[in-house]
Scaffold this motif. Structure first.
Motif, PDB file in Angstrom:
ATOM      1  N   ASP A 154       0.621  -1.360  -0.197  1.00 30.16           N
ATOM      2  CA  ASP A 154       0.186   0.524   0.189  1.00 30.16           C
ATOM      3  C   ASP A 154       1.457   0.855  -0.019  1.00 30.16           C
ATOM      4  O   ASP A 154       0.451   2.128   0.634  1.00 30.16           O
ATOM      5  CB  ASP A 154      -0.780  -0.168   0.912  1.00 30.16           C
ATOM      6  N   VAL A 155       2.360   1.294  -0.909  1.00 33.88           N
ATOM      7  CA  VAL A 155       2.999   2.617  -0.935  1.00 33.88           C
ATOM      8  C   VAL A 155       2.925   2.982  -1.658  1.00 33.88           C
ATOM      9  O   VAL A 155       3.140   2.344  -2.955  1.00 33.88           O
ATOM     10  CB  VAL A 155       4.004   1.961  -0.163  1.00 33.88           C
ATOM     11  N   HIS A 156       2.512   4.443  -1.981  1.00 33.73           N
ATOM     12  CA  HIS A 156       2.047   4.855  -3.588  1.00 33.73           C
ATOM     13  C   HIS A 156       3.557   5.494  -3.681  1.00 33.73           C
ATOM     14  O   HIS A 156       4.794   5.828  -2.845  1.00 33.73           O
ATOM     15  CB  HIS A 156       1.389   6.349  -3.165  1.00 33.73           C
ATOM     16  N   PRO A 157       3.605   5.069  -5.162  1.00 30.26           N
ATOM     17  CA  PRO A 157       5.300   5.308  -5.493  1.00 30.26           C
ATOM     18  C   PRO A 157       5.769   6.439  -5.675  1.00 30.26           C
ATOM     19  O   PRO A 157       6.784   6.703  -5.688  1.00 30.26           O
ATOM     20  CB  PRO A 157       5.276   4.776  -7.108  1.00 30.26           C
ATOM     21  N   LEU A 158       5.247   7.774  -5.476  1.00 28.88           N
ATOM     22  CA  LEU A 158       5.468   9.054  -5.577  1.00 28.88           C
ATOM     23  C   LEU A 158       5.011   9.434  -4.576  1.00 28.88           C
ATOM     24  O   LEU A 158       5.281  10.124  -3.936  1.00 28.88           O
ATOM     25  CB  LEU A 158       4.789   9.769  -6.677  1.00 28.88           C
ATOM     26  N   GLN A 159       5.741   8.500  -3.210  1.00 32.54           N
ATOM     27  CA  GLN A 159       5.247   9.321  -1.715  1.00 32.54           C
ATOM     28  C   GLN A 159       7.175   9.935  -1.503  1.00 32.54           C
ATOM     29  O   GLN A 159       7.722   9.192  -1.976  1.00 32.54           O
ATOM     30  CB  GLN A 159       4.870   8.493  -0.908  1.00 32.54           C
ATOM     31  N   PRO A 160       6.967  10.981  -0.675  1.00 29.41           N
ATOM     32  CA  PRO A 160       8.186  11.138  -0.367  1.00 29.41           C
ATOM     33  C   PRO A 160       8.807  10.108  -0.161  1.00 29.41           C
ATOM     34  O   PRO A 160       8.840   8.713   0.617  1.00 29.41           O
ATOM     35  CB  PRO A 160       7.739  12.337   0.753  1.00 29.41           C
ATOM     36  N   ASP A 161      10.367  10.150  -0.187  1.00 27.78           N
ATOM     37  CA  ASP A 161      11.474   9.154  -0.282  1.00 27.78           C
ATOM     38  C   ASP A 161      11.255   8.761   1.711  1.00 27.78           C
ATOM     39  O   ASP A 161      12.154   7.222   1.483  1.00 27.78           O
ATOM     40  CB  ASP A 161      12.934  10.005   0.121  1.00 27.78           C
TER      41      ASP A 161
END
Lengths: 480, 441
Positions: free
Chosen positions: A90-97
């Motif tokens: 459930d981790v978005h590929p564009l969430q912050p590093d």
């Protein structure tokens, strides 16, 4: 069996979504004009339909699956658990590093392990399959020559025993393909290779062990000849399972490699994908790598882009969940388990070969790597029974057929890859079955064309399918 | 420890003996000694399942899973019915190889045939393939389908997802084709510029609608401009929007592509996803990749096989239109199950819900002090402007503190927001309230 569309009844369905809790405004865009004919089913119908389809699908756990060149090893259960964690899924590929440090660490670790196993200096996980990796690797080679102002290097050398993806990838990357013949033992014909290399050589693509299951002992001389002509060497990692931890492509003289996580690293193939085809390269090509590079800055992993990168070969960083599975597998195996796995694959192949080779002529009768190729040319000539017939007969005995009619340099070929995860008992049973099937074919060749007899469907008419293709359901003219 | 090799020391000994060998090393006698690795690989020792499980759980915990997500930009969080995971987890589907042996692969083959039909229905096109890697590679492959000897120019709208543009450029570098970007005006493709750029050397126009900024494009006008120059139109569409919008087929597009991830696939930090491709009748034989067709077996029973293989790499080798071999079959199955569960009404509801929520969110954010950048009809994404870059950063930080992943920063204080059926009114009110607090501070 009914298609899902043939079970549909207007008005059926399951309520999965709540009522819309905000006002709706009138459409201000051009709307759909034709009805959307998706199936309308209750959930139990959906469930039963796919259960029925699963019953007509053969997975690795359904029995011996010696499909040559495909490395159908067991896919450990832990791999699925690891990838199913919400912390990955459930981790978005564009969430912050900063909010994706675990994902970036997975990628960095997987890259590092793969670099060490292949003898490369850098790896990208972006390519989504083996052929995608080939295309990526060839673009690295193209970019490298261009960057040096060496634009005349337009040819890629490919042995005639290569996987079809090799020449196709070379063509997609804009190269001209030069086919190099094999010698009598299935190795690259060194004389022909040396005659073919020159100032127009961009590179060579090679699988080693090659597609007949043999390790080419001249490999150092081959890669040297290409290097001396100014070309680069590309390693097709389809057969890496035989040699991982034993000998590394980087030490054989290769500059670029791809590996198939869905073969060598035990990630399931999903009925045709998703795979993953990471590409590794030597240091001098690092700057061209596509996608993201992961760097550590002030104790934090960050996504960067290589300075001369060829761009992206897909949208995001990787088929990430596949990388999670492959990393899990590599962590289980570790530095000693990796060569043990390779040796186990080679032992199983040699053992099965020895158990059948008096009845099945080998295309090249010597110690094989992880797979071996049999030729049924004599059987075909003597009895009319083909490699296809024998393959289909194996289905009736619970064995998934070997790869048929590949490589193209062997006639009536059956390519057998048992993999390391099969116990000796399975190989013994398989050998007995192979033998029984051969004896039956010789005794009753006329019956061989009827196999398989135990499946609902037998010998689909492929010519008919191709002549007038029906590739979607026709709602206006229902079939049954 | 920890390999999945079942054969014991005793097994190995017997097996080696049967092969006329003594030691495991004999298996590798054919490899020149000087090439062999003398030292162990520099990776950690093998571990037990329990240890590795804990390590992987530790890595997963280092990621943040937001309670509320207002970020899309090519990857969308939607509701996934439980039935989807149950079906897709079946071992047979999960572990099978490409269905080369039709007799024991009817399940996979039929599921792909059904998926192809679903994609034809969604896009309104005549034919679809069994999938490619993702939406971006679908677009790039589609551009490749349109290249001709004298038509080497690929037009891409500036309002296409920049990641897709990057992949199209990479593939074009391979094929030595030229990529020209058609500028955008007020959030949509500049049709006047398009008309002047489309010419006799243009192979195709790649148009995305709803586009990267969420706006619906005037696809009819774009089709006319492309076709007027003898070029093909490739339309890239969000598959959920296709439940309610004019389809590529209805628009007269030659090829339809898109990212299938919204159809039941989790975000997964970017993959595996699902590229879908569909074409009109004339372009069908140029489609890359696997295609499943219907036929009969020797008893006359309806069944399915991989077909039209004369296009593919294993037959055509360097003359093949594409090198694709593995695709995303399990993801295509996922989409098939998702669509079967949702049905036409369910998908329509998801689409209407996405649109309604995005419009609600935009209104609330505007009330809170952000400015909507474009005045175009939009689906479930839109762009706002904050007074400056720092304000946007403060907003995103404040949202994070409330477990909300805000819009994607586009630079210059602009943010690309997304709302789906997953976002409740209460969440959106809370996000707007947070924005107001930051801007009022």
């Amino acid at each position: 069996m009914k298609l899902i569309f043939e079970q549909s009844a207007a008005g059926r369905g399951t309520a999965y979504l709540p009522e819309i809790d905000v006002p709706q405004t009138a459409p201000d865009f051009k709307g759909r004009e034709t009805p959307l004919r998706l199936p309308e089913l209750s959930e139990i119908q959906v469930d039963r339909h796919y259960t029925a389809l699963a019953k007509e699908t053969r997975g690795v756990n359904g029995g011996f699956y010696p499909l040559g060149s495909c490395t159908m090893k067991y896919n450990p259960a832990l791999l699925e658990d690891a990838a199913a964690q919400p912390g990955f899924r459930d981790v978005h590929p564009l969430q912050p590093d900063a909010a994706a440090q675990g994902c970036l660490e997975v990628m960095r670790k997987a890259e590092a392990y793969l670099a060490e196993i292949t003898g490369m200096d850098a790896v990208t996980l972006q390519p989504a399959a083996g052929a995608h990796g080939e295309f990526t690797g060839l673009l690295l080679i193209k970019a490298y020559h261009r960057a040096r102002g060496d634009g005349e290097r337009t040819k890629i050398l490919v042995p005639d025993s290569a996987h079809g993806t090799n020449p196709a990838s070379a063509a997609m990357a804009g190269f001209e393909v030069v086919n190099i013949p094999s010698d009598g033992k299935g190795y690259v014909d060194l004389q022909a290779l040396k005659a073919a290399v020159g100032p127009d050589t961009a590179g060579l693509m090679l699988t080693n062990p090659n597609t007949v299951g043999l390790f080419d002992p001249n490999i150092a001389e081959i890669t040297k000849a290409v290097h001396e002509a100014g070309g680069l060497n590309y390693y097709d990692g389809a057969n890496l399972n035989a040699i991982m931890g034993i000998v590394r492509p980087g030490d054989m003289g290769f500059d670029v490699v791809h590996v198939n996580l869905h073969k060598t690293f035990a990630t399931p193939h999903g009925g045709g994908g998703p795979g993953s085809g990471p590409v590794g390269c030597k240091d001098f090509l690092r700057g061209f790598l596509p996608g993201i590079r992961i760097a550590e800055e002030d104790g934090m992993l960050r996504r960067k882009e290589a300075e001369a990168r060829i761009g992206d070969v897909r949208s995001f960083g990787s088929n990430f969940l596949v990388a999670v599975k492959a990393l899990t597998y590599m962590m289980i195996l570790g530095r000693e388990g990796i060569p043990e796995t390779a040796a186990g694959a080679v032992l199983n192949a040699n053992y099965l070969m020895h158990r059948v080779k008096d009845l099945y002529p080998m295309a090249f009768d010597e110690t094989c790597m992880h797979e071996f190729v049999m030729t049924l040319e004599a059987l075909k000539e003597e009895t009319g029974v083909s490699a296809l017939d024998l393959a289909k007969a194996l289905i009736d005995h619970g064995i998934h057929p070997p790869t048929m009619y590949f490589p193209l340099i062997v006639h009536e070929a059956l390519m057998v890859e048992p993999t390391e995860t099969e116990p000796r008992e399975t190989l013994d049973q398989a050998a007995d079955t192979f033998r029984a099937v051969m004896e039956a074919a010789r005794q009753h060749p006329e019956e061989a064309h009827l196999a398989p007899l135990t499946t609902r469907v037998s010998r689909p008419d492929e010519v008919k399918a191709a002549r007038k293709p029906v590739i979607r359901y026709d709602f206006d003219h229902p079939m049954d | 420890m920890g390999t999945y090799v079942p054969n014991t020391e005793a097994d190995r000994k017997n097996m080696l003996k049967a092969c006329g060998m003594e030691r495991m090393e004999d298996l590798y006698a054919g490899i020149p000694e000087e090439l062999k690795r003398k030292e162990p690989l520099r990776i950690p020792e093998g571990k037990s399942e329990m240890e590795v499980r804990r390590l992987m759980e530790g890595l997963a915990r280092k990621n943040r899973v937001y309670g509320t997500v207002f970020r899309g930009a090519g990857a969308y969080r939607h509701y996934i019915p439980s039935i989807v995971g149950e079906v897709v987890g079946k071992e047979e589907f999960r572990t099978a190889y490409t269905p080369y042996q039709a007799e024991i692969s009817q399940g996979v083959l039929q599921s792909i045939f059904e998926f192809q039909t679903d994609i034809c229905e969604l896009t309104g096109m005549a034919a679809a393939n069994a999938s490619v890697y993702d939406g971006a590679t679908a677009a790039a492959e589609a551009c490749g389908m349109c290249l001709e000897k004298k038509r080497r120019k690929i037009l891409v709208s500036a309002a296409v997802d920049p990641k897709v543009l990057s992949v199209v450029r990479t593939y074009a570098f391979g094929r030595d084709a030229e990529v020209t970007v058609v500028p955008e005006r007020e959030g949509v493709t500049d049709l006047e510029a398009l008309k002047s750029l489309a010419d006799g050397e243009t192979a195709c126009l790649l148009l995305q609608t709803p586009n990267y900024y969420g706006c619906f494009e005037d696809a009819d006008a774009a089709a006319e401009a492309a076709h007027g120059a003898g070029a093909k139109l490739i339309m890239s569409c969000n598959p959920i929007a296709l439940a309610i919008m004019k389809t590529p087929g209805e628009t007269g597009a030659d090829i339809a592509v898109g990212e299938g991830q919204p159809l039941g696939l989790p975000l997964s930090f970017g993959g595996p996803y699902l590229g879908f491709m569909a074409a009109d009748e004339k372009m069908t034989r140029k489609l890359p990749g696997r295609i499943v067709g219907q036929t009969e077996d020797r008893k006359g029973e309806r069944c399915f096989v991989l077909t039209m293989q004369a296009r593919e790499q294993h037959i055509r080798r360097e003359k093949a239109g594409s090198n694709i071999c593995s695709n995303e079959a399990l993801c295509a199955l996922t989409a098939g199950v998702y669509l079967a569960a949702m049905g036409p009404e369910g998908l329509r509801k998801a689409a209407l819900s996405c649109r309604a929520k995005a419009h609600y969110l935009k209104d609330r954010l505007e009330e809170a002090g952000l400015k909507a950048v474009y005045a175009q009809p939009f689906f479930h994404e839109f762009v706002t402007a904050a007074p400056d870059e720092q304000a946007a950063e403060r907003i995103l930080k404040a949202l994070e503190a409330r477990d909300i992943l805000g819009g994607l920063p586009l630079g210059g204080g602009r943010m690309l927001w997304c709302a789906t059926e997953m976002n409740t009114r209460e969440e959106m009110d809370r996000a707007a309230e947070t924005v107001r607090e930051v801007l009022d501070a």
